[in-house]
Design a protein around this motif. Structure first.
Motif, mmCIF file in Angstrom:
data_model
loop_
_atom_site.group_PDB
_atom_site.id
_atom_site.type_symbol
_atom_site.label_atom_id
_atom_site.label_comp_id
_atom_site.label_asym_id
_atom_site.label_seq_id
_atom_site.Cartn_x
_atom_site.Cartn_y
_atom_site.Cartn_z
ATOM 1 N N ILE A 228 0.884 -14.357 8.036
ATOM 2 C CA ILE A 228 1.906 -13.346 8.286
ATOM 3 C C ILE A 228 2.577 -12.982 6.969
ATOM 4 C CG2 ILE A 228 4.006 -12.791 9.555
ATOM 5 C CD1 ILE A 228 1.483 -13.225 11.281
ATOM 6 N N SER A 229 2.854 -11.686 6.798
ATOM 7 C CA SER A 229 3.418 -11.215 5.539
ATOM 8 C C SER A 229 4.718 -10.453 5.790
ATOM 9 C CB SER A 229 2.400 -10.327 4.811
ATOM 10 O OG SER A 229 2.818 -10.023 3.502
ATOM 11 N N THR A 230 5.178 -9.795 4.746
ATOM 12 C CA THR A 230 6.456 -9.077 4.768
ATOM 13 C C THR A 230 6.251 -7.646 4.284
ATOM 14 O OG1 THR A 230 6.932 -9.722 2.496
ATOM 15 C CG2 THR A 230 7.707 -11.203 4.241
ATOM 16 N N ARG A 231 7.304 -6.860 4.344
ATOM 17 C CA ARG A 231 7.229 -5.509 3.785
ATOM 18 C C ARG A 231 6.895 -5.567 2.303
ATOM 19 N NH1 ARG A 231 9.382 -1.405 1.152
ATOM 20 N NH2 ARG A 231 9.316 0.676 2.111
ATOM 21 N N GLU A 232 7.478 -6.510 1.604
ATOM 22 C CA GLU A 232 7.199 -6.651 0.177
ATOM 23 C C GLU A 232 5.739 -7.032 -0.057
ATOM 24 O OE1 GLU A 232 9.813 -7.988 1.767
ATOM 25 O OE2 GLU A 232 11.299 -6.565 0.977
ATOM 26 N N GLY A 233 5.212 -7.882 0.808
ATOM 27 C CA GLY A 233 3.799 -8.239 0.701
ATOM 28 C C GLY A 233 2.892 -7.052 0.947
ATOM 29 N N LEU A 234 3.270 -6.198 1.900
ATOM 30 C CA LEU A 234 2.494 -4.994 2.170
ATOM 31 C C LEU A 234 2.545 -4.041 0.985
ATOM 32 C CD1 LEU A 234 0.889 -3.055 3.918
ATOM 33 C CD2 LEU A 234 3.038 -2.357 5.016
ATOM 34 N N LEU A 235 3.704 -3.887 0.385
ATOM 35 C CA LEU A 235 3.813 -3.022 -0.780
ATOM 36 C C LEU A 235 2.939 -3.535 -1.920
ATOM 37 C CD1 LEU A 235 5.100 -0.652 -2.284
ATOM 38 C CD2 LEU A 235 7.022 -2.156 -2.863
ATOM 39 N N ALA A 236 2.935 -4.841 -2.133
ATOM 40 C CA ALA A 236 2.081 -5.418 -3.177
ATOM 41 C C ALA A 236 0.612 -5.177 -2.860
ATOM 42 C CB ALA A 236 2.362 -6.912 -3.313
ATOM 43 N N HIS A 237 0.245 -5.294 -1.577
ATOM 44 C CA HIS A 237 -1.129 -5.040 -1.148
ATOM 45 C C HIS A 237 -1.511 -3.582 -1.404
ATOM 46 C CE1 HIS A 237 -4.728 -5.131 1.324
ATOM 47 N NE2 HIS A 237 -4.216 -4.254 2.170
ATOM 48 N N ARG A 238 -0.603 -2.670 -1.075
ATOM 49 C CA ARG A 238 -0.841 -1.239 -1.308
ATOM 50 C C ARG A 238 -1.064 -0.970 -2.792
ATOM 51 N NH1 ARG A 238 0.481 2.755 -4.700
ATOM 52 N NH2 ARG A 238 0.386 4.793 -3.710
ATOM 53 N N ASN A 239 -0.212 -1.538 -3.621
ATOM 54 C CA ASN A 239 -0.321 -1.305 -5.063
ATOM 55 C C ASN A 239 -1.598 -1.926 -5.635
ATOM 56 O OD1 ASN A 239 2.090 0.095 -5.058
ATOM 57 N ND2 ASN A 239 3.329 -1.667 -5.669
ATOM 58 N N LYS A 240 -2.011 -3.048 -5.090
ATOM 59 C CA LYS A 240 -3.247 -3.685 -5.547
ATOM 60 C C LYS A 240 -4.449 -2.808 -5.219
ATOM 61 C CE LYS A 240 -5.790 -8.046 -5.370
ATOM 62 N NZ LYS A 240 -5.888 -9.391 -4.743
ATOM 63 N N ILE A 241 -4.479 -2.251 -4.014
ATOM 64 C CA ILE A 241 -5.595 -1.378 -3.641
ATOM 65 C C ILE A 241 -5.627 -0.151 -4.540
ATOM 66 C CG2 ILE A 241 -6.514 0.118 -1.826
ATOM 67 C CD1 ILE A 241 -5.654 -1.922 0.203
ATOM 68 N N ALA A 242 -4.452 0.417 -4.823
ATOM 69 C CA ALA A 242 -4.410 1.571 -5.725
ATOM 70 C C ALA A 242 -4.924 1.202 -7.108
ATOM 71 C CB ALA A 242 -2.978 2.099 -5.811
ATOM 72 N N SER A 243 -4.576 0.014 -7.595
ATOM 73 C CA SER A 243 -5.055 -0.433 -8.909
ATOM 74 C C SER A 243 -6.564 -0.646 -8.899
ATOM 75 C CB SER A 243 -4.339 -1.726 -9.301
ATOM 76 O OG SER A 243 -4.766 -2.166 -10.573
ATOM 77 N N ILE A 244 -7.081 -1.242 -7.824
ATOM 78 C CA ILE A 244 -8.531 -1.439 -7.702
ATOM 79 C C ILE A 244 -9.244 -0.090 -7.699
ATOM 80 C CG2 ILE A 244 -10.344 -2.175 -6.093
ATOM 81 C CD1 ILE A 244 -8.386 -4.454 -5.267
ATOM 82 N N ARG A 245 -8.735 0.836 -6.906
ATOM 83 C CA ARG A 245 -9.316 2.182 -6.857
ATOM 84 C C ARG A 245 -9.332 2.823 -8.243
ATOM 85 N NH1 ARG A 245 -5.335 6.300 -4.326
ATOM 86 N NH2 ARG A 245 -4.380 5.745 -6.334
#
Length: 288
Positions: A228-245
């Motif tokens: 289970i994660s948090t809003r902050e964890g989701l934001l970090a996940h979003r930014n990681k995907i953008a960086s990978i892309r």
């Protein structure tokens, strides 16, 4: 060919023939499933299946008029899911919402069809029909729909493509919780994108899809797999995907090989073999 390239090529081959088959089939035997309280009337079913700790998370929302379930894992897990729900309520399971069509999230649909209303995005239902998968939901939507039960609301929202073109966010407004299915999925603590190009997945659009989710009033995130994660964890996940892309796009335009790109993804982003399965598709998508 060096050892890394050889191992990477082998991983690509194994995943190309095995990953989707795995997520769309029920194999092995499941154990008793753990259910833990997340909020006052919202629970998450955890457990192991096929010897793995990375199976799908099932949300259980209890109301005075029945239970709303989000995802239902493999077909073999049906009895254990029902048993887990009965440990926290005597209310029947009235609705099952599928976050997307893969069999590790929809495998018990066929059994639930006899007693529950099933809901999914129109594209997810289409993919189930195309793949002759059991238990396509009776109810499909394109943008947004809500279930109101026992004075509570659960909202299913489509924000765009990501893991597939039928992934949705399932939002519990009163609890400030969202279930994201495989729009956010951790494998042994690492959340990297797995793109199912055969079924409309898109790495380019994925961050924007998550931007839509981040506009919700949430403090807790249930991923498709993992902790289970948090809003902050989701934001970090979003930014990681953008960086990978952006990293893949830059390397493709520099003319780097698949092996070179794969090596960077492993070293910089801790990519696992399952994440590598769509690298050919990622490179082709980001070439233009």
């Amino acid at each position: 060919m060096n050892r890394f390239a050889l191992n990477l090529s082998r991983a690509f081959w194994v995943l190309s023939v095995g990953w989707i088959a795995y997520t769309q089939s029920s194999v092995g035997q499941s154990t008793d499933l753990n259910i833990k309280k997340l909020k006052t009337q919202l629970y998450v079913i955890e457990g192991t299946s096929n010897g793995s700790g990375d199976v799908g998370n099932v949300a259980v929302y209890v109301t005075s008029e029945g239970v709303i379930l989000v995802d239902d894992r493999f077909a073999q897990d049906y009895d254990q899911i029902v048993a887990a729900v009965k440990r926290v309520t005597s209310q029947p399971i009235r609705y099952v919402i599928n976050t997307h069509h893969h069999g590790d999230h929809t495998g018990s649909n066929l059994r639930f069809l006899a007693t529950s209303e099933l809901i999914a995005h129109a594209n997810a239902r289409k993919h189930m029909l195309e793949g002759n998968m059991p238990g396509p939901p009776q109810i499909a939507f394109t943008d947004q729909t809500s279930v109101f039960l026992g004075g509570k609301e659960v909202r299913a929202i489509y924000y765009g493509r990501g893991h597939t073109d039928g992934d949705i966010a399932v939002y519990f407004p009163a609890e400030r919780v969202v279930h994201l299915g495989d729009l956010m999925a951790g494998t042994r603590g690492v959340t990297n994108p797995v793109v199912d190009y055969k079924n409309g997945g898109c790495l380019r659009d994925w961050p924007a899809t998550l931007d839509g989710v981040l506009k919700l009033d949430i403090d807790t995130v249930i991923p498709g797999h993992g902790d289970i994660s948090t809003r902050e964890g989701l934001l970090a996940h979003r930014n990681k995907i953008a960086s990978i892309r952006d990293q893949i796009s830059g390397l493709v335009h520099e003319g780097k090989s698949k092996d070179e790109i794969g090596q960077l993804l492993v070293s910089k982003f801790d990519f696992k073999p399952i994440n590598m399965g769509g690298l050919d598709g990622m490179m082709a998508e980001l070439k233009h």
